[in-house]
Design an enzyme around this catalytic site. Structure first.
Site, PDB file in Angstrom:
ATOM      1  N   GLY A  29       0.836  -1.255   0.057  1.00  0.00           N
ATOM      2  CA  GLY A  29       0.022  -0.055  -0.083  1.00  0.00           C
ATOM      3  C   GLY A  29       0.941   1.274  -0.093  1.00  0.00           C
ATOM      4  N   ASP A  85       3.235  -2.443   7.986  1.00  0.00           N
ATOM      5  CA  ASP A  85       2.463  -2.525   7.184  1.00  0.00           C
ATOM      6  C   ASP A  85       1.312  -1.440   7.501  1.00  0.00           C
ATOM      7  OD1 ASP A  85       0.380  -5.081   5.312  1.00  0.00           O
ATOM      8  OD2 ASP A  85       0.845  -2.923   4.722  1.00  0.00           O
ATOM      9  N   GLU A 107      -0.656 -10.797   3.416  1.00  0.00           N
ATOM     10  CA  GLU A 107      -0.262  -9.797   4.614  1.00  0.00           C
ATOM     11  C   GLU A 107      -0.469 -10.577   5.866  1.00  0.00           C
ATOM     12  OE1 GLU A 107      -2.980  -6.739   3.564  1.00  0.00           O
ATOM     13  OE2 GLU A 107      -1.347  -5.464   2.777  1.00  0.00           O
ATOM     14  N   LYS A 125      -7.382   6.954   9.285  1.00  0.00           N
ATOM     15  CA  LYS A 125      -7.743   5.445   9.423  1.00  0.00           C
ATOM     16  C   LYS A 125      -8.365   5.263  10.567  1.00  0.00           C
ATOM     17  CE  LYS A 125      -5.681   4.987   5.160  1.00  0.00           C
ATOM     18  NZ  LYS A 125      -4.479   4.207   4.969  1.00  0.00           N
TER      19      LYS A 125
HETATM   20  O1  DER Z   1      -4.284  -3.415   1.272  1.00  0.00           O
HETATM   21  C1  DER Z   1      -3.690  -3.332   2.463  1.00  0.00           C
HETATM   22  O2  DER Z   1      -3.946  -4.145   3.221  1.00  0.00           O
HETATM   23  C2  DER Z   1      -2.921  -1.947   2.632  1.00  0.00           C
HETATM   24  O3  DER Z   1      -1.974  -2.119   3.706  1.00  0.00           O
HETATM   25  C3  DER Z   1      -4.055  -0.980   3.267  1.00  0.00           C
HETATM   26  O4  DER Z   1      -4.615  -1.397   4.254  1.00  0.00           O
HETATM   27  C4  DER Z   1      -3.413   0.340   3.231  1.00  0.00           C
HETATM   28  O5  DER Z   1      -2.900   0.940   2.299  1.00  0.00           O
HETATM   29  P1  DER Z   1      -2.680   2.594   2.158  1.00  0.00           P
HETATM   30  O6  DER Z   1      -1.541   2.685   3.067  1.00  0.00           O
HETATM   31  O7  DER Z   1      -2.562   2.578   0.779  1.00  0.00           O
HETATM   32  O8  DER Z   1      -3.787   3.376   2.657  1.00  0.00           O
END
Ligand code: DER
Length: 239
Positions: A29, A85, A107, A125
Site C-alpha cells: 500500500g 504495514d 499480509e 484511518k
Molecule cells: O491493502 C492493504 O492491506 C493496505 O495495507 C491498506 O490496508 C493500506 O493501504 P494505504 O497505506 O495505501 O492506505
C-alpha cells in the site's frame, strides 16, 4: 502537511525500529511504500546491514527489489522479527481492516508470523467501530462458484441494516473480476453502521464458509500502531 507527508512520517518512525540483521515483513500500500523507500535508503547508505525482507505482495516485491532490499520468503524465514504495514481502518482495540489493496492473504500470513507487527497510518484511518468508515471489508474467495460463496456471505449478514456486498472487479463488470496474487477473487463487504457484534465470532463464521480463503479483519494481530496526526505529531499505541 499533506496526507502523503503523514504517511511518510509514520513510515519513517516504524523503520527506526529496524535493526541490522532483522527479518522484516514488508507491507503493501501507499503508506508501506514509504517504509520500503526508507529501508532501501538506509541499506544503500550502509546504516542497516543484513536485512532480509519478506514481501506481502508481488507489487511490494517489485518495489523492494527496485530500492535494493534483499528478499526472501516465509519458507526460508518462518519467523519474522518485525512486520511494517498500513491499514485501512484501526479501531480502539488495535483491530484492523486491511486488504483494500487486495493483498490481505499474504499480509495476514506474514504479519501472523511476525514477533512484532507495527501498523503505520495517518489519523484518517482511525475508526470507533471496524467497517465504520463505510469502505469495504474484503474477503478473498476461490473463483470456483464464487456466486455460491457470495450467497453464503450474504446469508451471514442478512437482516443487518445497511449491509451490502459485491464482487470486486477491475471495471465494474462481473465478467472481469479483480484477481489477487493468489489467483483468487475478492468479495467486498460493506457495513454502513460498522460491524456490530463479536468480531471473533463474525470472523469464525466467515472462515467457516468453505469457498472463503481469508478476510480482511486483522483481530488482535497488531502489536503497535503509529499514527501521524495532521500537525505532524506522532502517536504510538502499544497493545
Ligand atoms: O491493502 C492493504 O492491506 C493496505 O495495507 C491498506 O490496508 C493500506 O493501504 P494505504 O497505506 O495505501 O492506505
Amino acid at each position: 502537511l499533506s496526507q502523503e507527508d503523514l504517511k511518510r512520517i509514520a513510515a519513517h518512525r516504524a523503520v527506526d525500529l529496524v535493526e541490522s540483521g532483522m527479518v522484516i515483513g514488508l507491507g503493501t500500500g501507499s503508506t508501506a511504500a514509504h517504509a520500503l523507500d526508507r529501508l532501501g535508503d538506509l541499506i544503500r547508505r550502509g546504516v542497516l546491514r543484513d536485512i532480509v525482507g519478506i514481501p506481502t505482495s508481488k507489487k511490494t516485491e517489485a518495489h523492494a527489489r527496485a530500492v535494493g532490499i534483499p528478499l526472501s520468503d516465509l519458507d526460508a524465514h518462518p519467523f519474522v522479527d518485525l512486520a511494517i504495514d498500513g491499514a485501512d481502518e484501526v479501531d480502539p482495540y488495535l483491530n484492523l481492516v486491511k486488504g483494500r489493496g487486495g493483498s490481505l492473504l499474504r499480509e495476514k500470513m506474514i504479519e501472523g508470523a511476525s514477533r512484532r507487527f507495527v501498523v503505520i497510518v495517518d489519523e484518517t484511518k482511525m475508526v470507533n467501530v471496524l467497517g465504520g468508515s463505510g469502505l469495504a471489508v474484503p474477503v478473498e474467495v476461490i473463483p470456483f462458484c464464487w456466486k455460491f460463496t457470495l450467497g453464503k456471505l450474504r446469508q451471514l449478514f442478512v437482516g443487518i441494516p445497511g449491509f451490502d456486498l459485491k464482487l470486486r472487479t477491475d471495471n465494474g463488470d462481473e465478467k472481469t473480476p479483480s484477481v489477487t496474487d493468489n489467483s483468487n477473487y475478492v468479495v467486498d463487504l460493506y457495513f454502513e453502521n460498522g460491524i456490530s457484534g463479536d468480531l471473533v465470532e463474525i470472523s469464525d463464521a466467515i472462515l467457516k464458509i468453505v469457498g472463503v480463503v481469508e478476510h480482511g479483519m486483522f483481530l488482535g494481530m497488531a502489536t503497535s500502531v503509529i499514527i501521524a496526526g495532521k500537525e505532524g505529531g506522532v502517536t504510538v499505541i502499544e497493545r
